[in-house]
Write an enzyme that holds these catalytic residues in place. Structure first.
Site, short mmCIF file in Angstrom:
data_model
loop_
_atom_site.label_atom_id
_atom_site.label_comp_id
_atom_site.label_asym_id
_atom_site.label_seq_id
_atom_site.Cartn_x
_atom_site.Cartn_y
_atom_site.Cartn_z
N GLU A 114 0.91 -1.05 0.14
CA GLU A 114 0.01 -0.05 0.06
C GLU A 114 0.96 1.13 -0.20
O GLU A 114 1.89 1.32 0.86
CB GLU A 114 -0.90 -0.06 1.31
N LEU B 179 -5.88 -1.77 -1.12
CA LEU B 179 -5.73 -1.65 0.38
C LEU B 179 -6.17 -3.01 0.98
O LEU B 179 -7.32 -3.01 1.39
CB LEU B 179 -6.39 -0.60 1.00
N GLU C 67 -4.43 -6.47 2.96
CA GLU C 67 -3.03 -7.23 3.26
C GLU C 67 -3.06 -8.67 3.13
O GLU C 67 -2.27 -9.23 2.55
CB GLU C 67 -2.96 -6.71 4.80
N GLN D 204 1.85 -2.02 6.03
CA GLN D 204 2.00 -0.62 6.41
C GLN D 204 2.55 -0.55 7.80
O GLN D 204 3.34 0.47 7.95
CB GLN D 204 0.97 0.22 5.77
N PRO E 241 -4.92 -9.15 9.09
CA PRO E 241 -5.36 -9.99 7.83
C PRO E 241 -4.61 -10.89 7.02
O PRO E 241 -5.11 -12.09 6.51
CB PRO E 241 -5.93 -8.68 7.00
N HIS F 245 -1.10 1.40 15.90
CA HIS F 245 0.19 1.63 15.25
C HIS F 245 1.63 1.32 15.95
O HIS F 245 2.47 1.75 15.77
CB HIS F 245 0.27 2.95 14.79
#
Lengths: 324, 352
Positions: free
Chosen positions: A29, A58, A60, A82, A89, A129
């Site tokens: 991505e 987008l 995974e 990312q 996933p 994140h």
């Protein structure tokens, strides 16, 4: 030998490996037009064309699933996830296919996929994140896992992963993407998988770490100077593990603290402790201690410093072990 | 984007519905299609017997799915890749794979391993729909290399609920991958009927969201399946990207040997579907054209039966696999710990 940040070293490795082997391509991505959200893939599209640095939809699982098919067509895909927690996933494909397909073909077909992703906390980011998901990946048969802690290793381990005939997952410490700068060999450079590195020599206690926890362990060793001689062992590759290096260090120090930022239960530190219990029991002067994240969701960032292993927590564990 | 909702049919019913023809198929082609249908039918029926005799393990029955497999594969060239689900476990037979290999797979024996590149047939995909992205990737990878090969992914109606199907279809649409998405809609996912799987009017409608044209065919009509797949392959080779084919049929047999459909399927409906099953319908078509005298039918079925007798004998003649094969092939360069594990296993087995 140049001075590069960790993410520049990754970018350097990708440029060399794509130049070296026309079958290597990069997909993920935002990796193409913008060169990746961290710019790890910057410049690849300009140099190698849009067929070898591909902006994907987008998805995974779709990225890793199509990578399986690309291998069947003779490609060596380097897939970017990312972020750590966005990679989950792709575990569907990793567990069901990437780690099994070579075996399923009776060893006749290779799946030289590299999955690379920024991982780890301490970056003041929104939820999801910050994860340190290496245990899920290490637990998957048929897959190798490496985590560099320096710019040079980030380059060399990535090159080794891309050249390896087996699937390799590389976790890159995003905390140090731009905050760490170090000497990186010019040109093609490979750090073999499965070899640990003594980051700092010592004789009283071994602190075992990987990725972003290695510089933390080194800081703890400095903080303990005069109090204890601390060896820091950087595992570099979690699978296959360099057991010889681990056992050699423990034979010398007899005391081990393992540091990981992932939650504690069934984390990689537990595997290190189990190996030491099986193979080094007579070398140990005390229990193997773990300094880890906690068994909770990674907290919002106003709380993350309390969650993350710290110099103080590592030093505390070393002192407890010396007092055992 | 064009979605054909009407079911395409070529084979008539011998009464009010007339037979059609597929341009470009001569009598030899028709008889070859028949031979392949009988081969798969025989494989399936014998496998059920072998399971009941304890000679193979749990087996996913594909009775009345043969026309979809034979018709689609007949539209491919040998360079094109096939991505089967477990419902197409024996599809490699259409590419020359020994039946013993597939039987070994169902016997849980490593002799059931094959190299996908030997037949351009991927491994049997057991988890639902996760091979759709593989097929998209292979097709795209071939296109990137400038090769003309395309891929066909077979999956069922249930798979259209899986994320992998959607991700694979979307990638194929965006990348214009030369891919045929072949859905065998047998209207059941074990005990879950189609209306609980989707609120869409047809499964072909799903292709619209990915910018992929779709057609619907009678899945028990080998000629309609062949013709629709041939068109899809032509589109793929012309660089026009993927096509979705919904082949509508009915699962007139249990999902697998471990399934008891009597608790959820109306037996009268199953009987009705069994009367219009795909091999019998094609036999009627050939007979009406004077192409299938009784002796030829006996010869074809006899050859298939003999092939299966030899195949099960070959599969059963495989020696028990060495424990070394537990460790073999998981890695190109296995970790040192495997040597230790194998040595310990051998010692314990020897002591046992």
């Amino acid at each position: 030998m140049g001075e590069l940040t960790l993410v520049e070293a990754i970018n350097d490795a990708l440029h060399h490996e794509l130049a070296r082997d026309p079958n290597v391509l990069v997909m993920g991505e935002d990796v193409g037009l913008v060169g990746g959200v961290f710019r790890a893939t910057a410049g690849l599209r300009e140099t190698f064309g849009e067929d070898r640095c591909i902006d994907t939809p987008l998805a995974e699982a779709g990225i890793l699933g199509t990578a399986v098919g690309l291998c069947m067509a003779g490609w060596r895909p380097v897939c970017e996830m990312q972020y750590d927690a966005f990679s989950y996933p792709c575990l569907d494909q990793l567990i069901n296919h990437v780690g099994r397909y070579r075996w399923r073909s009776g060893g006749k077909m290779e799946f030289p996929i590299t999955v690379r992703m920024p991982y780890g906390g301490g970056v003041r980011a929104p939820e999801l994140h910050d994860d340190s998901p290496e245990a899920y990946y290490v637990h998957t048969p048929g897959v190798k896992v490496a985590i560099p802690s320096t710019p040079a290793d980030a380059k060399g381990l990535l090159a080794a992963a891309i050249r390896d005939p087996d699937p390799v997952v590389i976790f890159e410490p995003k905390l140090h993407y731009r905050t760490m700068r170090g000497s990186v060999p010019d040109g093609e450079y490979v750090v073999p998988l499965g070899r640990a590195r003594v980051a700092r020599e010592g004789s009283d206690v071994t602190v075992v770490a990987y990725g972003a926890m290695v510089p933390l362990a080194e800081q703890a060793a400095s903080a303990l100077a005069g109090e204890a001689s601390v060896e820091v062992l950087d595992l570099r590759t979690l699978k296959p593990l360099d057991e010889d290096a681990l056992l050699a260090s423990v034979a010398k120090t007899g005391r081990v603290v393992v540091v990981q930022e992932a939650p504690r239960t069934c984390g990689y530190a537990a595997e290190v402790a189990a190996i030491l219990a099986e193979k080094a029991i007579l070398d140990l002067h005390g229990p193997v201690l773990r300094v880890t994240g906690y068994d909770v969701p990674y907290p919002y960032w106003k709380l993350e410093d309390a969650y993350m292993p710290s110099v103080a927590r590592v030093a505390d564990a070393v002192r407890r072990l010396l007092a055992f | 984007m064009r979605v054909e909702r009407d079911l395409r049919r070529v084979i008539g019913d011998g009464e009010s519905l007339p037979d059609g023809e597929v341009e470009g198929l001569d009598d030899a082609d028709l008889l070859e299609l028949y031979r392949q249908l009988v081969l798969l039918r025989t494989y399936d029926e014998r496998s059920l017997v072998y399971h009941r005799q304890g000679r193979i393990g749990t087996y996913a029955i594909f009775w009345n799915h043969e026309a979809m497999q034979v018709g689609a594969v007949y539209a491919l060239s040998d360079d094109d890749w096939i991505f089967p689900s477990y419902r197409e476990s024996a599809i490699g037979l259409l590419r020359g794979m020994p039946a013993a290999t597939v039987l070994s797979w169902w016997r849980g024996h490593p002799a059931g391993w094959w190299n996908p590149a030997d037949y351009n047939v991927a491994s049997i995909c057991v988890p639902i729909g996760t091979h759709v992205p593989h097929a998209a990737g292979l097709a795209w990878g071939k296109k990137l290399r400038g090769e003309s090969a395309c891929a066909v992914a077979f999956f069922g109606d249930g798979a259209t609920s899986e994320g992998s199907f959607h991700e694979g279809a979307n990638f194929a649409g965006v990348l214009k991958a030369p891919l045929v998405l072949f859905c065998n809609n047998n209207q059941w996912a074990i005990s879950t009927p189609l209306e609980l799987q989707t609120a869409a009017e047809t499964l072909a409608d799903k292709a619209v969201g990915y910018g992929i044209p779709a057609a619907r065919v009678d899945g028990a009509d080998v000629l309609a399946v062949y013709e629709a797949t041939r068109e899809a392959v032509a589109r793929a080779r012309a660089g026009e990207g993927p096509t979705f084919i919904e082949a509508v049929t009915y699962r007139a047999a249990p999902h697998a040997t471990a399934d008891d459909p009597s608790v959820y399927i109306d037996p009268a409906r199953v009987e009705e579907e069994r009367r219009r099953e795909c091999v019998g319908r094609f036999e009627g078509y050939l007979r009406r054209r004077g192409l299938l005298p009784d002796e030829l039918r006996e010869q074809v079925t006899g050859e298939a039966a003999q092939l299966m007798r030899e195949a099960i004998a070959a599969a059963e003649a495989e020696p028990d696999p060495d424990p070394e094969l537990v460790f073999a092939h998981a890695y190109a360069a296995p970790p040192a710990s495997f040597d230790h594990d194998l040595a310990e296993l051998r010692r314990v087995l020897a002591d046992g």
